[in-house]
Write an enzyme that holds these catalytic residues in place. Structure first.
Site, mmCIF file in Angstrom:
data_model
loop_
_atom_site.group_PDB
_atom_site.id
_atom_site.type_symbol
_atom_site.label_atom_id
_atom_site.label_comp_id
_atom_site.label_asym_id
_atom_site.label_seq_id
_atom_site.Cartn_x
_atom_site.Cartn_y
_atom_site.Cartn_z
ATOM 1 N N HIS A 269 0.946 -1.313 0.101
ATOM 2 C CA HIS A 269 0.105 -0.033 -0.032
ATOM 3 C C HIS A 269 1.138 1.064 0.140
ATOM 4 O O HIS A 269 0.861 1.730 -1.105
ATOM 5 C CB HIS A 269 -0.807 0.017 1.295
ATOM 6 N N HIS A 308 -1.464 0.251 -11.978
ATOM 7 C CA HIS A 308 -2.212 0.434 -11.008
ATOM 8 C C HIS A 308 -3.604 -0.297 -10.937
ATOM 9 O O HIS A 308 -4.041 -0.590 -12.299
ATOM 10 C CB HIS A 308 -2.885 2.082 -11.047
ATOM 11 N N ASP A 364 3.580 7.057 -7.450
ATOM 12 C CA ASP A 364 4.931 6.600 -6.580
ATOM 13 C C ASP A 364 6.109 6.625 -7.730
ATOM 14 O O ASP A 364 7.097 6.718 -7.073
ATOM 15 C CB ASP A 364 4.933 5.245 -6.250
HETATM 16 N N1 CMC Z 1 5.677 -3.897 -14.442
HETATM 17 C C1 CMC Z 1 5.617 -5.082 -15.455
HETATM 18 N N2 CMC Z 1 4.490 -5.519 -15.475
HETATM 19 C C2 CMC Z 1 3.677 -5.301 -14.953
HETATM 20 C C3 CMC Z 1 3.406 -4.307 -13.936
HETATM 21 C C4 CMC Z 1 4.629 -3.561 -13.728
HETATM 22 N N3 CMC Z 1 4.632 -2.573 -12.926
HETATM 23 N N4 CMC Z 1 2.198 -4.032 -13.346
HETATM 24 C C5 CMC Z 1 1.256 -5.122 -14.155
HETATM 25 N N5 CMC Z 1 2.185 -5.674 -14.922
HETATM 26 C C6 CMC Z 1 1.798 -6.539 -15.892
HETATM 27 C C7 CMC Z 1 1.442 -7.919 -15.193
HETATM 28 O O1 CMC Z 1 2.532 -8.786 -15.255
HETATM 29 C C8 CMC Z 1 0.379 -8.731 -15.909
HETATM 30 O O2 CMC Z 1 0.792 -9.306 -17.141
HETATM 31 P P1 CMC Z 1 0.342 -10.424 -17.898
HETATM 32 O O3 CMC Z 1 -1.307 -9.958 -18.226
HETATM 33 O O4 CMC Z 1 1.096 -10.670 -18.981
HETATM 34 O O5 CMC Z 1 0.429 -11.497 -16.961
HETATM 35 C C9 CMC Z 1 -0.537 -7.309 -16.449
HETATM 36 O O6 CMC Z 1 0.343 -6.305 -16.276
HETATM 37 C C10 CMC Z 1 -1.764 -6.963 -15.112
HETATM 38 O O7 CMC Z 1 -0.988 -6.812 -14.011
HETATM 39 P P2 CMC Z 1 -1.937 -7.222 -12.504
HETATM 40 O O8 CMC Z 1 -0.811 -7.530 -11.622
HETATM 41 O O9 CMC Z 1 -3.062 -8.255 -13.022
HETATM 42 O O10 CMC Z 1 -2.615 -5.923 -12.245
HETATM 43 P P3 CMC Z 1 -2.995 -5.373 -11.091
HETATM 44 O O11 CMC Z 1 -4.192 -4.338 -11.166
HETATM 45 O O12 CMC Z 1 -3.650 -6.535 -10.062
HETATM 46 O O13 CMC Z 1 -2.052 -4.811 -10.239
HETATM 47 C C11 CMC Z 1 -0.380 -3.152 -9.220
HETATM 48 C C12 CMC Z 1 -1.683 -3.341 -9.971
HETATM 49 C C13 CMC Z 1 -0.325 -1.771 -8.953
HETATM 50 C C14 CMC Z 1 -0.031 -4.179 -8.283
HETATM 51 C C15 CMC Z 1 0.653 -3.463 -10.420
HETATM 52 O O14 CMC Z 1 0.825 -2.684 -11.551
HETATM 53 C C16 CMC Z 1 2.156 -3.397 -9.546
HETATM 54 O O15 CMC Z 1 2.605 -4.395 -8.939
HETATM 55 N N6 CMC Z 1 2.800 -2.248 -9.809
HETATM 56 C C17 CMC Z 1 4.152 -1.856 -9.450
HETATM 57 C C18 CMC Z 1 4.074 -1.735 -7.963
HETATM 58 C C19 CMC Z 1 3.456 -0.061 -7.801
HETATM 59 O O16 CMC Z 1 3.973 0.863 -8.337
HETATM 60 N N7 CMC Z 1 2.470 -0.013 -6.835
HETATM 61 C C20 CMC Z 1 1.954 1.251 -6.588
HETATM 62 C C21 CMC Z 1 0.457 1.416 -6.584
HETATM 63 S S1 CMC Z 1 -0.160 3.134 -6.813
HETATM 64 C C22 CMC Z 1 -0.192 3.360 -4.920
HETATM 65 C C23 CMC Z 1 -1.664 3.770 -4.338
HETATM 66 O O17 CMC Z 1 -2.505 4.519 -5.508
HETATM 67 O O18 CMC Z 1 -1.855 3.439 -3.416
#
Ligand code: CMC
Length: 431
Positions: A269, A308, A364
Site C-alpha cells: 500500500h 495501478h 509513486d
Molecule cells: N511492471 C511490469 N508488468 C506489470 C506491472 C509492472 N509494474 N504491473 C502490471 N504488470 C503486468 C502484469 O505482469 C500482468 O501481465 P500479464 O497479463 O502478461 O500477466 C498485467 O500487467 C496486469 O497486471 P496485474 O498484476 O493483474 O494488475 P493489478 O491491477 O492486479 O496490479 C499493481 C496493480 C499496482 C499491483 C501492479 O501494477 C504493480 O505491481 N505495480 C508495481 C508496484 C507499484 O507501483 N505499486 C504502486 C501502486 S499506486 C499506489 C496507490 O495508489 O496506493
C-alpha cells in the site's frame, strides 16, 4: 421517469427465477442472499477476496475514473486543487463537503494551528521507543495512544465532540510524524511553531536545529503542500477500508485511524515509492535502462511505480508530481536518478508490452525522488503519506458514522476446515 433496471437470475439447481434490482450499477448482496434460501439452506453468497468487485459503501467524497485518469475530491479536479488550493482548504473540503467561506477558512486554519501541540506524556510515550524504531510504528502507536488522552472521543454520535477530534487529528499528525523522524536521528523533538503554515511548521519540526526560527524555502513548502493535496484521499483503498471497518464497531476515531495507519504501513500500500527508489538506484544510469526493461518484459521483475489496479491511464497525480520535482530540484539540485526515471518512462510509454497492458506511471514513480531530495530516509516516505491521508480517512469515517445503511463490518466465509471431530484430552493423546 427512468425505467427500473433489474437482473433476472435462474438458479439451475432448482429452476427458480429471481429478479434482482440494479441500482447504480450494483445488485444488493442481501438480494443475492435470497437465492436458494430455505429453512435448511442459507442463501447464495458472493465470494470476493480483496473486495475487487464489491461496493462497500455509498460515498460522496472522492471520484475516480481509472480508464480516463480522472481524480476528483468532492467533484473538484485534482489538477485544479493542486494548482490553486492549500492542503488545509482541501482538508476542509473533504471533511465538510464544500469549500469554506473566508470566515470558515480562517476559523478552520486557526483551530488546526492551535491544536498542533500534544500532551507532554505523549512525548514520553514516544521517547520509550527503541532508538531505531520505524517511524510508522511510532506513528500508529502514538495516534492510538491519543484515544486515552481524549476519552470523550468515544461519543462518536456527538457532532461537536467529533469535530474536536477531527481538528486534533489533522493538527497533531505532523507533530507526531516529525517527532518519529527526529527520534531515529537522536535529535531533540521540536515543538510546533504556530506562526508558520501547516507545511512550513512540519518542515520546521523536522529540520530545525539551533536557529531561533526555521524559515523553509517557500518552493519546498509549496511542493510539500502539493504532495499533501495529492495524497489526501483515494476513495476505498486498503487503509480507508481499514478505518471504515474498524470504525464500524463505533470505536473512537483515534483507534480507527491507527488501524488505517497500520494498513498503510504495508509494502503493498504505502511502501511502493520506496521500492521505486531502490529500483532506480540499482539501475544506476540511463544506459542500463534498455537491459532493465528487457528483464521486466521477460517477467524477471516489475517496473515499480508503473501500473495501478484502478488507473488504466496516466495516474493524474503522477503528472502533477512530475512537475513538482522540477520545483524541488531547483532548490536541492537535480537528483541524478531523475534521468534514469525519465528514460524508463520514455521507453516504457512507447513499448508494446506496457502500452498493451495499459501500464502508466503511478503516483509513486516520482514521489520517492522528491522525498529523497528533501533528505527523508525511505522509512519516512509512508509517514509523509499518512499525514495528509488523515483528512481523507476522517472524511470517510464521518460519512460512515452518519450513514444509516452502515452496519458493523462482518464478512462471511467459506468454511474449509474439519467438522465435528471428537476431542481427545492431552493426557490420552500423549500417553
Ligand atoms: N511492471 C511490469 N508488468 C506489470 C506491472 C509492472 N509494474 N504491473 C502490471 N504488470 C503486468 C502484469 O505482469 C500482468 O501481465 P500479464 O497479463 O502478461 O500477466 C498485467 O500487467 C496486469 O497486471 P496485474 O498484476 O493483474 O494488475 P493489478 O491491477 O492486479 O496490479 C499493481 C496493480 C499496482 C499491483 C501492479 O501494477 C504493480 O505491481 N505495480 C508495481 C508496484 C507499484 O507501483 N505499486 C504502486 C501502486 S499506486 C499506489 C496507490 O495508489 O496506493
Amino acid at each position: 421517469m427512468t425505467q427500473k433496471q433489474t437482473l433476472t437470475v435462474r438458479d439451475n439447481r432448482t429452476g427458480d427465477e429471481y429478479e434482482l434490482d440494479i441500482t447504480d450499477g450494483t445488485i444488493r448482496a442481501s438480494d443475492v442472499g435470497k437465492i436458494g434460501k430455505s429453512d435448511e439452506e442459507p442463501g447464495l453468497a458472493v465470494y470476493d477476496p480483496g473486495f475487487t468487485n464489491t461496493a462497500s459503501t455509498r460515498s460522496a467524497v472522492t471520484y475516480i475514473d481509472g480508464d480516463r485518469g480522472i481524480l476528483e475530491y468532492r467533484g473538484y479536479p485534482i489538477e485544479q486543487l493542486a494548482e490553486s488550493s492549500t492542503f488545509l482548504e482541501v482538508a476542509y473540503l473533504l471533511i465538510h463537503g464544500e469549500l469554506p467561506t473566508r470566515e470558515q477558512h480562517d476559523q478552520w486554519v486557526h483551530d488546526i494551528t492551535f491544536h498542533t501541540f500534544v500532551h507532554e506524556d505523549i512525548k514520553t510515550v514516544m521517547r520509550g521507543f527503541r532508538y531505531d524504531a520505524h517511524p510508522m510504528g511510532m506513528l500508529l502507536s502514538s495516534v492510538g495512544a491519543l484515544s486515552t488522552f481524549y476519552p470523550e472521543a468515544r461519543n462518536i454520535k456527538d457532532p461537536q465532540i467529533r469535530h474536536e477530534q477531527i481538528v486534533r487529528l489533522i493538527a497533531k499528525m505532523p507533530t507526531l510524524g516529525a517527532w518519529s523522524f527526529r527520534h531515529a536521528q537522536g535529535k531533540p523533538y521540536v515543538y510546533p511553531d504556530n506562526d508558520l503554515t501547516y507545511t512550513e511548521n512540519f518542515l520546521s519540526m523536522l529540520f530545525k536545529m539551533s536557529e531561533q526560527k526555521y524559515e523553509p524555502d517557500p518552493r519546498l513548502s509549496k511542493a510539500l503542500e502539493v504532495l499533501f493535496i495529492l495524497h489526501a484521499d483515494h476513495e476505498q483503498n486498503c487503509s480507508t477500508n481499514a478505518v471504515r471497518s474498524v470504525g464500524s464497531s463505533q470505536v473512537d476515531p483515534y483507534s480507527a485511524l491507527s488501524a488505517g495507519i497500520a494498513a498503510l504501513y504495508g509494502p503493498l500500500h504505502g511502501g511502493a515509492n520506496e521500492a521505486v527508489l531502490r529500483m532506480l538506484k540499482r539501475i544506476k544510469t540511463k544506459d542500463n535502462v534498455p537491459a532493465f526493461i528487457e528483464g521486466v518484459k521477460n517477467g524477471d521483475e516489475r517496473l515499480m511505480g508503473f501500473g495501478h489496479r484502478v488507473y488504466k491511464n496516466y495516474d493524474p497525480r503522477a503528472k502533477i508530481i512530475k512537475k513538482a520535482t522540477e520545483d524541488v530540484f531547483e532548490v536541492t539540485g537535480v537528483n541524478p536518478l531523475l534521468e534514469v526515471a525519465q528514460e524508463l518512462e520514455k521507453i516504457a510509454l512507447e513499448d508494446e508490452y506496457f502500452v498493451s497492458r495499459k501500464l502508466y506511471p503511478n503516483v509513486d514513480f516520482y514521489s520517492g525522488l522528491i522525498y529523497e531530495a528533501l533528505q527523508f530516509p525511505p522509512e519516512m516516505f509512508t509517514v509523509l503519506f499518512a499525514i495528509p491521508r488523515t483528512a481523507g480517512w476522517l472524511a470517510q469515517w464521518l460519512e460512515l458514522v452518519d450513514d444509516p445503511e452502515q452496519k458493523i463490518a462482518r464478512p462471511k466465509q467459506i468454511y474449509t476446515g474439519e467438522r465435528q471431530l471428537d476431542f481427545v484430552p492431552a493426557a490420552q493423546r500423549w500417553s
